[in-house]
Design a protein around this motif. Structure first.
Motif, mmCIF file in Angstrom:
data_model
loop_
_atom_site.group_PDB
_atom_site.id
_atom_site.type_symbol
_atom_site.label_atom_id
_atom_site.label_comp_id
_atom_site.label_asym_id
_atom_site.label_seq_id
_atom_site.Cartn_x
_atom_site.Cartn_y
_atom_site.Cartn_z
ATOM 1 N N ASP A 41 22.101 38.467 14.866
ATOM 2 C CA ASP A 41 20.789 38.681 14.512
ATOM 3 C C ASP A 41 19.854 37.732 14.582
ATOM 4 O O ASP A 41 19.298 37.442 13.329
ATOM 5 C CB ASP A 41 20.656 40.015 13.427
ATOM 6 C CG ASP A 41 21.395 41.174 13.779
ATOM 7 O OD1 ASP A 41 20.373 41.894 14.797
ATOM 8 O OD2 ASP A 41 22.264 41.624 13.248
ATOM 9 N N PRO A 42 19.781 36.789 15.279
ATOM 10 C CA PRO A 42 19.101 35.531 15.128
ATOM 11 C C PRO A 42 17.570 35.786 14.905
ATOM 12 O O PRO A 42 17.125 35.350 14.156
ATOM 13 C CB PRO A 42 19.369 34.556 16.267
ATOM 14 C CG PRO A 42 19.851 35.401 17.379
ATOM 15 C CD PRO A 42 20.635 36.619 16.460
ATOM 16 N N GLY A 43 17.199 36.603 15.761
ATOM 17 C CA GLY A 43 15.668 37.099 15.786
ATOM 18 C C GLY A 43 15.264 37.572 14.592
ATOM 19 O O GLY A 43 14.291 37.359 13.971
ATOM 20 N N TRP A 44 15.866 38.678 14.234
ATOM 21 C CA TRP A 44 15.463 39.567 12.876
ATOM 22 C C TRP A 44 15.762 38.484 11.804
ATOM 23 O O TRP A 44 14.845 38.681 11.016
ATOM 24 C CB TRP A 44 16.552 40.636 12.754
ATOM 25 C CG TRP A 44 16.294 41.724 11.542
ATOM 26 C CD1 TRP A 44 15.496 42.610 11.603
ATOM 27 C CD2 TRP A 44 16.637 41.537 10.054
ATOM 28 N NE1 TRP A 44 15.344 43.355 10.232
ATOM 29 C CE2 TRP A 44 15.872 42.535 9.500
ATOM 30 C CE3 TRP A 44 17.267 40.364 9.449
ATOM 31 C CZ2 TRP A 44 16.082 42.495 7.961
ATOM 32 C CZ3 TRP A 44 17.666 40.599 8.203
ATOM 33 C CH2 TRP A 44 16.865 41.864 7.324
ATOM 34 N N CYS A 45 16.617 37.790 11.722
ATOM 35 C CA CYS A 45 16.854 36.736 10.431
ATOM 36 C C CYS A 45 15.687 35.849 10.447
ATOM 37 O O CYS A 45 15.100 35.496 9.260
ATOM 38 C CB CYS A 45 18.139 36.232 10.354
ATOM 39 S SG CYS A 45 19.613 37.214 10.316
ATOM 40 N N THR A 46 15.294 35.402 11.549
ATOM 41 C CA THR A 46 14.184 34.210 11.403
ATOM 42 C C THR A 46 12.937 34.949 11.187
ATOM 43 O O THR A 46 11.984 34.452 10.369
ATOM 44 C CB THR A 46 14.086 33.967 13.008
ATOM 45 O OG1 THR A 46 15.285 33.089 13.668
ATOM 46 C CG2 THR A 46 12.868 32.745 13.098
ATOM 47 N N ASP A 47 12.824 36.155 11.664
ATOM 48 C CA ASP A 47 11.529 36.931 11.209
ATOM 49 C C ASP A 47 11.427 37.226 9.697
ATOM 50 O O ASP A 47 10.411 36.973 9.025
ATOM 51 C CB ASP A 47 11.135 38.269 11.884
ATOM 52 C CG ASP A 47 11.038 37.845 13.351
ATOM 53 O OD1 ASP A 47 10.475 36.718 13.747
ATOM 54 O OD2 ASP A 47 11.366 39.040 14.281
ATOM 55 N N LYS A 48 12.688 37.382 9.376
ATOM 56 C CA LYS A 48 12.638 37.892 7.796
ATOM 57 C C LYS A 48 12.376 36.548 6.836
ATOM 58 O O LYS A 48 11.823 36.802 6.097
ATOM 59 C CB LYS A 48 14.117 38.644 7.236
ATOM 60 C CG LYS A 48 14.267 38.752 6.013
ATOM 61 C CD LYS A 48 12.991 39.693 5.351
ATOM 62 C CE LYS A 48 13.265 41.276 5.913
ATOM 63 N NZ LYS A 48 12.151 42.186 5.418
ATOM 64 N N ALA A 49 12.977 35.459 7.311
ATOM 65 C CA ALA A 49 12.957 34.208 6.785
ATOM 66 C C ALA A 49 11.326 33.773 6.717
ATOM 67 O O ALA A 49 10.767 33.374 5.666
ATOM 68 C CB ALA A 49 13.550 33.180 7.200
ATOM 69 N N ARG A 50 10.804 34.016 7.754
ATOM 70 C CA ARG A 50 9.290 33.801 7.867
ATOM 71 C C ARG A 50 8.512 34.615 6.959
ATOM 72 O O ARG A 50 7.575 34.206 6.227
ATOM 73 C CB ARG A 50 8.592 33.992 9.316
ATOM 74 C CG ARG A 50 7.396 33.593 9.454
ATOM 75 C CD ARG A 50 7.020 33.701 11.162
ATOM 76 N NE ARG A 50 5.901 32.727 11.448
ATOM 77 C CZ ARG A 50 5.567 32.861 12.751
ATOM 78 N NH1 ARG A 50 6.093 33.345 13.823
ATOM 79 N NH2 ARG A 50 4.379 32.194 12.988
ATOM 80 N N GLU A 51 8.585 35.857 6.723
ATOM 81 C CA GLU A 51 8.080 36.910 5.747
ATOM 82 C C GLU A 51 8.345 36.425 4.318
ATOM 83 O O GLU A 51 7.377 36.375 3.546
ATOM 84 C CB GLU A 51 8.751 38.197 5.844
ATOM 85 C CG GLU A 51 8.269 39.182 7.253
ATOM 86 C CD GLU A 51 9.040 40.432 7.110
ATOM 87 O OE1 GLU A 51 9.575 40.756 6.065
ATOM 88 O OE2 GLU A 51 9.357 40.911 8.112
ATOM 89 N N ILE A 52 9.545 35.743 4.154
ATOM 90 C CA ILE A 52 9.598 35.499 3.005
ATOM 91 C C ILE A 52 8.965 34.322 2.379
ATOM 92 O O ILE A 52 8.442 33.998 1.402
ATOM 93 C CB ILE A 52 11.194 34.949 2.633
ATOM 94 C CG1 ILE A 52 12.035 36.320 2.572
ATOM 95 C CG2 ILE A 52 11.619 34.319 1.322
ATOM 96 C CD1 ILE A 52 13.518 36.074 2.598
ATOM 97 N N GLU A 53 8.710 33.344 3.475
ATOM 98 C CA GLU A 53 7.993 32.146 3.367
ATOM 99 C C GLU A 53 6.565 32.377 2.884
ATOM 100 O O GLU A 53 5.703 31.976 2.161
ATOM 101 C CB GLU A 53 8.220 30.928 4.548
ATOM 102 C CG GLU A 53 7.281 29.871 4.340
ATOM 103 C CD GLU A 53 7.514 29.040 5.531
ATOM 104 O OE1 GLU A 53 7.528 27.733 5.229
ATOM 105 O OE2 GLU A 53 7.379 29.354 6.542
ATOM 106 N N ALA A 54 5.964 33.542 3.851
ATOM 107 C CA ALA A 54 4.816 33.892 3.754
ATOM 108 C C ALA A 54 4.281 34.800 2.422
ATOM 109 O O ALA A 54 3.382 34.816 2.019
ATOM 110 C CB ALA A 54 4.355 34.903 4.838
ATOM 111 N N SER A 55 5.453 35.291 1.597
ATOM 112 C CA SER A 55 5.254 35.545 0.481
ATOM 113 C C SER A 55 5.521 34.723 -0.643
ATOM 114 O O SER A 55 5.822 35.127 -2.018
ATOM 115 C CB SER A 55 6.262 36.847 0.363
ATOM 116 O OG SER A 55 6.004 37.779 1.305
ATOM 117 N N GLY A 56 5.475 33.529 -0.462
ATOM 118 C CA GLY A 56 5.818 32.328 -1.507
ATOM 119 C C GLY A 56 6.941 31.695 -1.530
ATOM 120 O O GLY A 56 7.093 30.895 -2.578
#
Length: 244
Positions: A41-56
């Protein structure tokens, strides 16, 4: 502040989700690299990491993240097969995100990095006190956090004396005494190699100045099924159940 540290997710969505569920009460999440590689699940994990970064949160680039952008010619055959598959699965936008991630981040008296911190781009493993000594000699942070090796450990450097190594017990608070320097090496979220298949992470309490290494059980069989369905090497699936 309570900070959760996750490293070496390796495209294992089930393990990643288990760690995120276990750390809902923290103030910040730091991902220490290798979001992708090995798992399905590389795409999902990348998108989730990006969400985490956007949230601080903070997200660091690992060697597999870099290989997903630039290629993994120097990797072993199994890792290279997985990274080429990963490259084909990621969108141009996801690759661009991975390419922009920093190799290290300094946060107050803390250093976040994927591999040994004196020269992050060399991707050197911290396997013993000599490796930790090189890190301490080449950095100035009081507390450093890294991953890369998939084995949890903790190194300490007193004001006078030699570097010592500890293998932490799960969920036992460890005081990080202010008169010493520390290097906390995370275990892997998505591919543990210490004999325990549960996803590994840690939580730092900056007020109490203590760290807890923790584990999050997850649906290993589901992660294995996805790896096999993707046609990735069988060893990447079977090792998840062994934690090695």
């Amino acid at each position: 502040m309570r900070i959760a540290f996750l490293s070496d997710i390796h495209a294992n969505r089930e393990a990643f989700e288990a760690c995120l569920a276990a750390t809902r009460d923290v103030d910040r999440i730091v991902i220490l690299g290798d979001i992708v590689g090995y798992g399905a699940d590389p795409g999902w994990c990348t998108d989730k990491a990006r969400e985490i970064e956007a949230s601080g949160g903070v997200v660091i680039r690992g060697n597999h993240d870099q290989a997903a952008v630039a290629g993994g010619a120097d990797m072993n055959p199994t890792a290279r097969i997985a990274i080429e598959w990963t490259r084909a699965m990621l969108s141009a936008e996801q690759k661009a995100y991975l390419a922009t991630l920093p190799l290290s981040v300094t946060d107050e008296d803390r250093l976040y990095v994927h591999a040994e911190g004196s020269d992050p781009a060399r991707w050197m493993y911290v396997t013993d006190v000599e490796d930790a000594g090189a890190h301490f000699s080449g950095t100035s942070a009081r507390i450093s956090f890294c991953g890369h090796i998939h084995l949890p450990s903790l190194y300490c450097l007193p004001q006078i004396g030699k570097v010592t190594k500890f293998v932490p017990n799960s969920d036992t608070p460890i005081p990080l005494l202010s008169q010493r320097r520390w290097l906390a090496v995370m275990g892997a979220v998505g591919q543990p190699r210490d004999g325990n298949p549960a996803a590994a992470y840690a939580v730092l309490d900056t007020v109490r100045r203590e760290i807890r290494y923790r584990r999050a059980p997850y649906d290993v069989e589901k992660a294995q099924e996805k790896i096999r369905a993707a046609g990735l090497p069988e060893s990447l699936a079977s090792r998840l159940a062994r934690g090695h």
